[in-house]
Design a protein around this motif. Structure first.
Motif, short mmCIF file in Angstrom:
data_model
loop_
_atom_site.label_atom_id
_atom_site.label_comp_id
_atom_site.label_asym_id
_atom_site.label_seq_id
_atom_site.Cartn_x
_atom_site.Cartn_y
_atom_site.Cartn_z
N HIS A 175 1.13 5.32 5.15
CA HIS A 175 1.75 4.27 5.56
C HIS A 175 2.21 3.63 4.14
CE1 HIS A 175 -0.85 4.62 8.92
NE2 HIS A 175 -1.96 3.97 8.21
N GLY A 176 2.79 4.42 3.28
CA GLY A 176 3.46 3.67 2.01
C GLY A 176 4.52 2.83 2.28
N TYR A 177 5.55 2.90 2.99
CA TYR A 177 6.68 2.32 3.07
C TYR A 177 6.20 1.08 3.97
CZ TYR A 177 9.57 4.96 0.15
OH TYR A 177 10.37 5.68 -0.72
N LEU A 178 5.40 1.18 4.85
CA LEU A 178 5.11 0.31 5.81
C LEU A 178 4.18 -0.77 5.12
CD1 LEU A 178 4.93 -0.75 8.87
CD2 LEU A 178 2.85 0.75 9.02
N LEU A 179 3.49 -0.39 4.10
CA LEU A 179 2.46 -1.31 3.45
C LEU A 179 2.97 -1.73 2.15
CD1 LEU A 179 -1.10 0.25 4.50
CD2 LEU A 179 0.40 -1.34 5.83
N ALA A 180 3.61 -1.07 1.44
CA ALA A 180 3.68 -1.31 0.05
C ALA A 180 4.08 -2.88 -0.36
CB ALA A 180 4.82 -0.38 -0.77
N PRO A 181 5.16 -3.42 0.24
CA PRO A 181 5.57 -4.69 0.02
C PRO A 181 4.37 -5.84 0.14
CG PRO A 181 7.17 -3.46 1.06
CD PRO A 181 6.04 -3.12 1.26
N GLY A 188 1.97 4.43 -13.52
CA GLY A 188 2.33 4.93 -12.11
C GLY A 188 3.68 4.08 -11.70
N VAL A 189 4.64 4.69 -11.50
CA VAL A 189 5.96 4.23 -10.99
C VAL A 189 6.45 5.13 -9.80
CG1 VAL A 189 8.25 3.27 -11.83
CG2 VAL A 189 6.38 3.81 -13.54
N GLY A 190 5.55 5.46 -8.73
CA GLY A 190 5.92 5.62 -7.54
C GLY A 190 6.45 4.40 -6.71
N LEU A 191 6.33 4.70 -5.39
CA LEU A 191 6.65 3.55 -4.57
C LEU A 191 5.97 2.13 -4.96
CD1 LEU A 191 7.82 2.28 -1.77
CD2 LEU A 191 6.11 3.58 -0.67
N VAL A 192 4.48 2.20 -4.89
CA VAL A 192 3.78 0.96 -5.04
C VAL A 192 4.38 0.63 -6.67
CG1 VAL A 192 1.46 -0.14 -5.88
CG2 VAL A 192 1.93 1.49 -3.76
N GLY A 193 4.52 1.36 -7.60
CA GLY A 193 4.89 1.10 -8.64
C GLY A 193 6.21 0.13 -8.84
N ARG A 194 7.00 0.62 -8.17
CA ARG A 194 8.55 0.18 -8.29
C ARG A 194 8.49 -1.08 -7.37
NH1 ARG A 194 12.39 4.79 -8.67
NH2 ARG A 194 10.90 6.57 -9.65
N VAL A 195 7.63 -1.39 -6.21
CA VAL A 195 7.77 -2.51 -5.66
C VAL A 195 7.12 -3.45 -6.56
CG1 VAL A 195 6.82 -3.80 -3.76
CG2 VAL A 195 7.69 -1.32 -3.33
N LEU A 196 6.06 -3.02 -7.09
CA LEU A 196 5.35 -4.31 -8.19
C LEU A 196 6.46 -4.53 -9.11
CD1 LEU A 196 2.06 -2.66 -9.29
CD2 LEU A 196 2.36 -5.16 -8.72
N ALA A 197 7.09 -3.57 -9.96
CA ALA A 197 8.05 -3.87 -10.72
C ALA A 197 9.27 -4.94 -10.48
CB ALA A 197 8.84 -2.65 -11.50
N LEU A 198 9.75 -4.64 -9.17
CA LEU A 198 10.86 -5.49 -8.75
C LEU A 198 10.30 -6.81 -8.39
CD1 LEU A 198 12.43 -2.94 -6.01
CD2 LEU A 198 13.37 -3.65 -8.42
N ASN A 199 8.87 -7.10 -7.85
CA ASN A 199 8.54 -8.34 -7.87
C ASN A 199 8.24 -9.13 -8.93
OD1 ASN A 199 7.61 -9.19 -4.77
ND2 ASN A 199 7.36 -7.18 -4.89
N LEU A 200 7.61 -8.31 -9.84
CA LEU A 200 7.46 -8.93 -11.27
C LEU A 200 8.68 -9.44 -12.09
CD1 LEU A 200 4.39 -6.72 -12.22
CD2 LEU A 200 4.33 -9.09 -11.89
N LEU A 201 9.92 -8.53 -11.90
CA LEU A 201 11.10 -8.97 -12.58
C LEU A 201 11.55 -10.20 -11.97
CD1 LEU A 201 12.61 -5.46 -13.02
CD2 LEU A 201 11.68 -6.96 -14.86
#
Length: 342
Positions: free
Chosen positions: A323-329, A7-20
């Motif tokens: 609340h995707g953008y409000l919560l994801a990070p 899953g590489v929607g909003l949450v998946g992308r924020v996850l990927a950026l943090n893990l990189l």
């Protein structure tokens, strides 16, 4: 570690950026293309409305929202779009016949958290000082510290960043059948990882109990006769319409929240209500051009709260609702601290 993300929607992308940032190697799986055309994160207005959501949200949403507002700037800087973040506050107003409801709305916010005492009542003069184009309104409230992320720019820039990163492999248009401890099962194949994350949203409905979709509908309008610089909400008899500015006099208009997983085009009723409400809010929208109309469904759990579940070499994140953008990070940070960073 070699980590798989389904899953590489909003949450998946924020996850990927943090893990990189942490030096991990990633393999990404998504049934969409890398540019997220079908993702709810692409449809979203990207509002960081930490106070305005308090009326119907739990206090945990407020706390996570404050944390996310602090985290977004570094994420956007990482992918080269620091200017896609705005924190100039937001405006809430109403028609005169709805002023009682507006006052009640603000009183509810102030009763929930002490920080809501910062909300300022504006008369016409005070409102025009902030937003000169809103002179037709005699009363409004200004909520400092709220803002927005340009959601569409985030999706585009994160796609380009991840596709170009040497530590990322991306399986596009690849449906994942099952995610379990250290394993991702996709299209008849299984890959083994040191850790896996399930961030599929509604795509995880076979493995996540009580998951449902909540439909949202938005218009994109080009309105050269309108100059509003802050996210603005207007109380409406049925819902709070939001108007979110983008560069070059483009505005994202939305409000609807329908208990349905139907992603078909917007109904006549919703279209009439949204466009009539935005025109009544500012007459300059009369000559606006409709450049896009988008519908999507947000993954939602029974209590409308996000959920993080941890198992051996597996983390699931789901249920960010509207609340995707409000919560994801903040949710991603919590998941990492509770999982692979323990």
């Amino acid at each position: 570690m070699h980590i798989g993300i389904a899953g590489v929607g909003l949450v998946g992308r924020v996850l990927a950026l943090n893990l990189l940032r942490l030096g991990h190697t990633l393999t990404l799986f998504d049934e969409d293309t890398a540019y997220g055309d079908k993702a709810a994160g692409m449809t979203a207005a990207g509002m960081l409305a930490v106070f305005a959501e308090l009326e119907t949200a739990e206090s945990v949403i407020f706390e996570h929202g404050k944390q996310s507002i602090a985290l977004w700037p570094s994420l956007l800087e990482q992918i080269g779009i620091a200017d896609a973040y705005q924190q100039k506050g937001s405006i809430i107003t109403a028609h005169p016949q709805d002023y009682k409801e507006l006052d009640h709305f603000i009183e509810t916010l102030r009763a929930k958290v002490p920080e809501a005492s910062q909300i300022e009542l504006l008369d016409r003069k005070g409102l025009v000082a902030l937003e000169p184009d809103m002179e037709q309104h005699a009363k409004a409230f200004y909520i400092p510290h709220e803002g927005q992320v340009d959601a569409q720019r985030f999706m585009q820039a994160s796609s380009e960043y991840l596709l170009a990163h040497p530590n990322v492999t991306w399986y596009q248009e690849t449906k994942v059948k099952e995610v379990s401890g250290a394993r991702i099962n996709y299209m008849g194949h299984v890959k083994i990882f040191d850790w896996v994350f399930d961030a599929r949203g509604l795509g995880a409905n076979e493995q996540v109990k009580d998951l449902r979709g909540v439909r949202g509908e938005v218009f994109w309008l080009d309105a050269p006769e309108v100059n509003i610089s802050r996210p603005t909400r207007m109380l409406h008899p049925r819902y709070k319409i939001y108007i979110v500015p983008r560069p070059n006099n483009r505005y994202i208009i939305g409000a609807t929240e329908i208990e349905s997983e139907d992603k078909s085009p917007m109904s006549v009723r919703s279209s009439l209500e949204l466009l009539s409400a935005v025109y009544s809010m500012h007459s300059g929208f009369a000559e606006a051009r409709i450049v896009n109309q988008v519908t999507n469904c947000r993954p939602t759990l029974r209590d409308n709260l996000p959920a993080i579940t941890q198992d051996k070499k597996l983390t699931r994140i789901n249920g960010l609702y509207r609340h995707g953008y409000l919560l994801a990070p903040a949710i991603v940070e919590q998941a990492l601290i509770g999982g692979i960073l323990r």
